[in-house]
Design a protein around this motif. Structure first.
Motif, PDB file in Angstrom:
ATOM      1  N   LEU A  67       0.825  -1.206   0.000  1.00  0.00           N
ATOM      2  CA  LEU A  67       0.000   0.000   0.000  1.00  0.00           C
ATOM      3  C   LEU A  67       0.860   1.256   0.000  1.00  0.00           C
ATOM      4  N   SER A  70       2.492   1.740  -3.310  1.00  0.00           N
ATOM      5  CA  SER A  70       1.527   2.158  -4.327  1.00  0.00           C
ATOM      6  C   SER A  70       1.323   3.666  -4.316  1.00  0.00           C
ATOM      7  N   GLU A  71       1.475   4.291  -3.151  1.00  0.00           N
ATOM      8  CA  GLU A  71       1.337   5.749  -3.089  1.00  0.00           C
ATOM      9  C   GLU A  71       2.411   6.419  -3.937  1.00  0.00           C
ATOM     10  N   LEU A  74       1.336   5.884  -7.530  1.00  0.00           N
ATOM     11  CA  LEU A  74       0.151   6.652  -7.888  1.00  0.00           C
ATOM     12  C   LEU A  74       0.361   8.161  -7.750  1.00  0.00           C
ATOM     13  N   GLU A  76      -0.284   9.735  -4.995  1.00  0.00           N
ATOM     14  CA  GLU A  76      -1.353  10.249  -4.141  1.00  0.00           C
ATOM     15  C   GLU A  76      -1.575   9.304  -2.968  1.00  0.00           C
ATOM     16  N   GLY A  77      -2.167   9.867  -1.896  1.00  0.00           N
ATOM     17  CA  GLY A  77      -2.470   9.070  -0.723  1.00  0.00           C
ATOM     18  C   GLY A  77      -2.166   9.846   0.546  1.00  0.00           C
ATOM     19  N   TRP A 100      -8.449  10.691  -3.204  1.00  0.00           N
ATOM     20  CA  TRP A 100      -7.505   9.824  -3.899  1.00  0.00           C
ATOM     21  C   TRP A 100      -8.220   8.554  -4.357  1.00  0.00           C
ATOM     22  N   ASP A 102      -7.773   6.364  -6.752  1.00  0.00           N
ATOM     23  CA  ASP A 102      -6.954   5.194  -7.059  1.00  0.00           C
ATOM     24  C   ASP A 102      -6.399   4.563  -5.777  1.00  0.00           C
ATOM     25  N   TYR A 103      -6.036   5.407  -4.829  1.00  0.00           N
ATOM     26  CA  TYR A 103      -5.517   4.908  -3.555  1.00  0.00           C
ATOM     27  C   TYR A 103      -6.606   4.147  -2.797  1.00  0.00           C
ATOM     28  N   ALA A 107      -6.314   0.528  -0.979  1.00  0.00           N
ATOM     29  CA  ALA A 107      -6.487   0.396   0.468  1.00  0.00           C
ATOM     30  C   ALA A 107      -7.544  -0.651   0.808  1.00  0.00           C
TER      31      ALA A 107
END
Length: 239
Positions: A67, A70-71, A74, A76-77, A100, A102-103, A107
């Motif tokens: 996770l 992934s931020e 991406l 973002e997050g 966010w 996509d986040y 999650a």
């Protein structure tokens, strides 16, 4: 519910004790496990240590490493925003989080419903701590300041102790290497003095002249000379 508990305070203080096995990874791992077990409502923790754009990441669960990474992918997050703004970020329910999209999907796949991301600025780095809940609304905004203050105080102690210990270990290793290099140079000087009948100063000047000509360190050249001398001695004994 208060997020600062005696168990949390005790376990954080224990992280300040360093040993031969202490490393950035072990300290971060200890932080994440301590958060997961010591903060009411927190089911998992993550830690990102940023030093000059280099990141070391750890988490109490492998899904949380995915996770956090992934931020970065991406862009973002909550952890990314906490690091960018320097302020804590709370997500009471990821399913109701519009910032966010996509986040949010990532999650949910990791079993996360609520998030608290807290940036801590230390002398040489920025540490972003992530707390994760499997239920919505487990992190109350009013309880964040005392938790953030305690974490900032304890984390600064933990990282300062770790870095100071690293410096001591590095200095000791460099001193040991220097002493070893000096010993091998003295052996090489002795070999030259015996073969040519020159003084110690002249032997060292010869070592330095050859090392400069071949662009190698004096200690490396000395080691080659000593090794060759030992091989010649062994050959004579066998003969």
């Amino acid at each position: 519910m208060d997020m600062v508990t005696p168990v949390l305070a005790r376990d954080l203080a224990a992280l300040g004790r360093v040993s031969e096995e202490t490393s950035s990874e072990s300290v971060l791992r200890g932080l994440t496990v301590t958060l997961a077990s010591g903060v009411p409502g927190c089911a998992g923790g993550s830690a990102e240590l940023w030093r000059e754009e280099r990141m070391v990441v750890s988490a109490s669960h492998s899904e949380l490493i995915v996770l956090v990474n992934s931020e970065g992918e991406l862009g973002e997050g909550p952890s990314a925003e906490a690091r960018a703004t320097g302020r804590p970020v709370i997500v009471q329910d990821v399913l109701r989080e519009p910032r966010w999209p996509d986040y949010v999907g990532m999650a949910v796949r990791c079993g996360v419903r609520s998030v608290l991301a807290m940036p801590i600025t230390v002398e040489r780095a920025v540490l972003v701590l992530g707390l994760y809940g499997v239920r919505p609304g487990v992190f109350a905004a009013r309880n964040v300041p005392p938790l953030a203050d305690m974490l900032a105080e304890q984390v600064n102690v933990v990282l300062a102790n770790m870095w100071d210990y690293d410096e001591v270990r590095t200095d000791a290793a460099q001193m040991q290497e220097a002493l070893a290099g000096r010993a091998i140079i003295d052996q090489a000087k002795g070999i030259i003095m015996k073969s040519s009948g020159c003084s110690a100063e002249a032997a060292f000047d010869e070592l330095r002249r050859i090392s400069q000509h071949h662009q190698v360190k004096v200690a490396d050249l000395a080691r080659l000379l000593v090794d060759e001398h030992q091989r010649n001695q062994e050959t004579k004994k066998e003969a």
